[in-house]
Design a protein around this motif. Structure first.
Motif, PDB file in Angstrom:
ATOM      1  N   LEU A   1       6.207   3.021   5.344  1.00 58.12           N
ATOM      2  CA  LEU A   1       4.601   2.344   4.929  1.00 58.12           C
ATOM      3  C   LEU A   1       4.609   2.520   3.325  1.00 58.12           C
ATOM      4  N   ALA A   2       5.948   3.993   2.328  1.00 54.48           N
ATOM      5  CA  ALA A   2       6.068   3.528   1.643  1.00 54.48           C
ATOM      6  C   ALA A   2       6.382   1.703   0.863  1.00 54.48           C
ATOM      7  N   ALA A   3       7.456   1.762   1.878  1.00 51.46           N
ATOM      8  CA  ALA A   3       9.060   0.380   2.003  1.00 51.46           C
ATOM      9  C   ALA A   3       7.445  -0.144   1.654  1.00 51.46           C
ATOM     10  N   ARG A   4       6.419  -0.382   2.694  1.00 52.51           N
ATOM     11  CA  ARG A   4       5.846  -1.923   2.508  1.00 52.51           C
ATOM     12  C   ARG A   4       5.313  -1.853   1.641  1.00 52.51           C
ATOM     13  N   LYS A   5       4.078  -0.521   0.508  1.00 51.58           N
ATOM     14  CA  LYS A   5       3.073  -0.689  -0.006  1.00 51.58           C
ATOM     15  C   LYS A   5       3.722  -1.084  -1.282  1.00 51.58           C
ATOM     16  N   ALA A   6       5.103  -0.722  -1.514  1.00 51.95           N
ATOM     17  CA  ALA A   6       5.639  -1.913  -2.839  1.00 51.95           C
ATOM     18  C   ALA A   6       6.806  -2.922  -2.560  1.00 51.95           C
ATOM     19  N   ALA A   7       6.528  -2.968  -0.856  1.00 51.11           N
ATOM     20  CA  ALA A   7       7.292  -4.659  -0.960  1.00 51.11           C
ATOM     21  C   ALA A   7       5.723  -5.662  -0.934  1.00 51.11           C
ATOM     22  N   THR A   8       4.678  -5.254  -0.989  1.00 47.70           N
ATOM     23  CA  THR A   8       3.760  -6.188  -1.589  1.00 47.70           C
ATOM     24  C   THR A   8       3.127  -5.599  -2.976  1.00 47.70           C
ATOM     25  N   GLY A   9       3.179  -4.930  -3.377  1.00 47.99           N
ATOM     26  CA  GLY A   9       3.105  -4.804  -5.027  1.00 47.99           C
ATOM     27  C   GLY A   9       1.614  -3.914  -4.699  1.00 47.99           C
ATOM     28  N   ARG A  10       1.591  -3.373  -4.288  1.00 49.44           N
ATOM     29  CA  ARG A  10       0.004  -2.481  -4.248  1.00 49.44           C
ATOM     30  C   ARG A  10       0.278  -1.529  -4.934  1.00 49.44           C
ATOM     31  N   ARG A  11      -1.077  -0.861  -5.615  1.00 48.13           N
ATOM     32  CA  ARG A  11      -0.356   0.593  -6.107  1.00 48.13           C
ATOM     33  C   ARG A  11      -0.991   1.702  -5.875  1.00 48.13           C
ATOM     34  N   SER A  12      -1.260   2.818  -5.563  1.00 49.11           N
ATOM     35  CA  SER A  12      -1.859   3.749  -5.661  1.00 49.11           C
ATOM     36  C   SER A  12      -3.242   4.240  -6.036  1.00 49.11           C
TER      37      SER A  12
END
Length: 172
Positions: free
Chosen positions: A161-172
């Protein structure tokens, strides 16, 4: 080969969810004025089946038959198990109060309605088991193969999930 001691130890968070439900049901029965004995029967009549079914679900996760942290398998499991647990509760309660066990009126409607509301219980069960488990499983990780396997699954899921989030450029 399954180590039953390790499985039982791993299942404690799931069983505790059923125990909590039984305590709440018994407490509510006492709160509304039911005699103490009836409140105990209510708590045990609901808590014990939910503890057993909850442990059954945890065993499926521990043995790799169901993925950890995924709602759909929990929903399918509880759409069957939750109505059955409430049916046991109904039969036990009737038995204690009337002196003979009996099914509720229109048992198919009873089961169907409980199947509809089982999704709420499935969400709550999964959430509570994971919240309790995140403290319990790391504590037994070194000696329990099932806890180790499930913690690894959650770690892998979090990493993905962290990798997918990083790949889409979303921030926490």
């Amino acid at each position: 080969m399954a180590s039953y001691k390790q499985l039982a130890e791993y299942c404690l968070p799931a069983a505790s969810v059923g125990a909590a439900a039984g305590l709440i049901a018994g407490g509510l029965a006492a709160f509304v004025g039911q005699p103490a004995g009836w409140a105990v029967v209510t708590g045990l009549g609901l808590g014990v089946p939910l503890m057993l079914f909850g442990s059954g679900y945890a065993v499926l996760v521990a043995l790799g038959k169901v993925p950890a942290g995924v709602f759909a398998p929990a929903a399918v499991y509880w759409v069957i198990a939750f109505p059955l647990a409430l049916l046991v509760h109904s039969v036990v309660t009737a038995w204690v109060i009337t002196g003979s066990p009996g099914l509720p009126p229109e048992p198919w409607k009873f089961l169907a309605f409980r199947a509809l509301v089982s999704m709420g219980f499935a969400i709550g069960f999964l959430w509570m088991q994971e919240q309790i488990g995140r403290f319990w499983w790391p504590h037994i990780l070194d000696r329990n193969q099932y806890a180790r396997r499930v913690v690894e699954q959650y770690t892998h899921l979090a990493t993905a999930l962290a990798a997918r989030k990083a790949a889409t450029g979303r921030r926490s």
